[in-house]
Design an enzyme around this catalytic site. Structure first.
Site, PDB file in Angstrom:
ATOM      1  N   LYS A  54       4.209   2.227   1.525  1.00  0.00           N
ATOM      2  CA  LYS A  54       4.434   1.010   1.076  1.00  0.00           C
ATOM      3  C   LYS A  54       4.260   0.983  -0.487  1.00  0.00           C
ATOM      4  O   LYS A  54       5.371   0.342  -1.062  1.00  0.00           O
ATOM      5  CB  LYS A  54       3.522  -0.022   1.637  1.00  0.00           C
ATOM      6  CG  LYS A  54       3.595   0.070   3.259  1.00  0.00           C
ATOM      7  CD  LYS A  54       2.262  -0.479   4.002  1.00  0.00           C
ATOM      8  CE  LYS A  54       2.807  -0.635   5.703  1.00  0.00           C
ATOM      9  NZ  LYS A  54       1.599  -1.108   6.446  1.00  0.00           N
ATOM     10  N   GLN A  98      -4.408  -3.007   5.290  1.00  0.00           N
ATOM     11  CA  GLN A  98      -3.986  -2.192   6.460  1.00  0.00           C
ATOM     12  C   GLN A  98      -4.755  -1.859   7.698  1.00  0.00           C
ATOM     13  O   GLN A  98      -6.011  -1.927   7.602  1.00  0.00           O
ATOM     14  CB  GLN A  98      -3.912  -0.713   5.789  1.00  0.00           C
ATOM     15  CG  GLN A  98      -3.335   0.472   6.562  1.00  0.00           C
ATOM     16  CD  GLN A  98      -1.847   0.367   6.980  1.00  0.00           C
ATOM     17  OE1 GLN A  98      -1.076   0.029   6.232  1.00  0.00           O
ATOM     18  NE2 GLN A  98      -1.377   0.480   8.336  1.00  0.00           N
ATOM     19  N   ASP A 121       2.680  -9.649   6.207  1.00  0.00           N
ATOM     20  CA  ASP A 121       2.692  -8.816   7.506  1.00  0.00           C
ATOM     21  C   ASP A 121       2.970  -9.923   8.592  1.00  0.00           C
ATOM     22  O   ASP A 121       3.560  -9.588   9.502  1.00  0.00           O
ATOM     23  CB  ASP A 121       1.608  -8.302   7.732  1.00  0.00           C
ATOM     24  CG  ASP A 121       1.412  -6.782   7.703  1.00  0.00           C
ATOM     25  OD1 ASP A 121       2.655  -6.197   7.621  1.00  0.00           O
ATOM     26  OD2 ASP A 121       0.338  -6.126   7.750  1.00  0.00           O
TER      27      ASP A 121
END
Ligand code: NAP
Length: 302
Positions: A54, A98, A121
């Site tokens: 990422k 994460q 997300d």
């Protein structure tokens, strides 16, 4: 082989080039770039590898990228205050925590603490609600389902009116992709069936699918005789079935298999995604697009 291969890696390059061009335009006109913070707790190798991908992608696109790595011992309150710091940082448009988090931290509480307008997300309940309502309410579609929809469309497969069968009903893949594809919207309007472990006859439903999306996490679950000839098969499953030594690097690498028996299925399907190299590369790409869109919403140009 009769099926056309839908290559996530190629589609990724196409979309990243589009994002980069837009980042450059916005930078020139508005003097600002998308800002993404990646928050990594602990050193789990898979999480480190995902976050590294990422970060690299964000930097390659000219984003502002902030890395916040914290030890496994971080308390929930410390993590919440870190999230809050970036909720209040005007140069940051996307906050990525994460997952999974260590057991002593309540994952839900952390996700719910992210400003829904920076939740790139798409896991915050507000964004799940927006996704269900559909249309212009949708701000951040979750990345893997968004990647799946994009791949199907860019492969030229018609979703409107299609019988779609989704194997799996997880919050991150099965449920959202089902919702996205039945919406009354361009690139959707499908008739969707969701199947799972309590479904009586999995094969029966799969055989009806014009578009079969499999996200079960069971290697080789879908048998070739379950596939309708000419169907579009999207294999989301990533299953480690062994180890091998890489010819290029000499390193020990995992052998990955999807949820579909690829070798046999590719002789029956019309389109199919490989594992690896299919859906996988799309997830990070969509995270980048969500981060860019977050900035665009802020500027009132999204
Ligand atoms: P998950 O949370 O474990 O959910 C799996 C779903 O599949 C559940 O709904 C389960 O049904 C269903 N299922 C499992 N075995 C089944 C069977 N034998 N018959 C019918 N249904 C079955 O998994 P997930 O997070 O959605 O991930 C699924 C797969 O996709 C995994 O291999 C994962 O690694 C992969 N994945 C890939 C990406 C990517 O490439 N970027 C992203 C996310 C996930 P129940 O609800 O009844 O238990």
């Amino acid at each position: 082989m009769t099926a056309k291969l839908i290559k996530g890696k190629e589609i990724r390059e196409e979309i990243l080039a589009e994002i980069k061009a837009e980042v450059d335009r916005i930078k020139e006109k508005h003097g600002i770039v998308p800002g993404l913070v990646t928050i990594l707790v602990g050193e789990d190798p898979a999480s480190v590898s995902y976050v590294t991908g990422k970060i690299k992608t964000a930097i390659s696109l000219g984003f502002k990228e902030v890395q916040e790595n914290r030890p496994e011992s971080i308390t929930e309150e410390e993590l919440l205050s870190l999230v809050d710091k970036y909720n209040n940082d005007g140069t940051i448009h996307g906050i990525l925590v994460q997952l999974p988090l260590p057991k002593h931290i309540d994952e839900k509480r952390v996700i719910n603490a992210i400003d829904p307008d920076k939740d790139v997300d798409g896991f915050h309940p507000v964004n799940v609600g927006r996704l269900v309502i559909g249309g212009s309410e949708v701000k951040f579609p979750p990345c893997t389902p968004a990647g799946i929809q994009e791949m199907i469309l860019r492969a030229g497969v018609k979703i409107e009116g299609a019988e779609v069968v989704v194997v799996g009903r997880s919050n991150i893949v099965g449920k959202p992709i089902a919702i996205m594809l039945f919406q009354k919207a361009a690139g959707a309007n499908a008739t969707v069936t969701v199947v799972h472990t309590r479904t009586r006859d999995l094969a029966f439903h799969c055989r009806r699918a014009d578009i079969l999306i499999v996200a079960a996490g069971v290697p080789g679950l879908v048998k070739p005789e379950w596939i309708k000839p000419g169907a579009c098969v999207i294999d989301v499953g990533v299953n480690r079935v062994g180890w091998k030594t890489s010819e290029q690097t000499g390193k020990r690498v995992a052998i990955l298999k999807g949820d579909v028996d690829f070798e046999a299925a590719k002789e029956i399907a019309g389109w199919i995604t490989p594992v690896p190299g299919g859906v996988g590369p799309m997830t990070i790409t969509m995270l980048m697009r969500n981060t860019l869109n977050s900035l665009k919403y802020k500027l009132g140009i999204g």
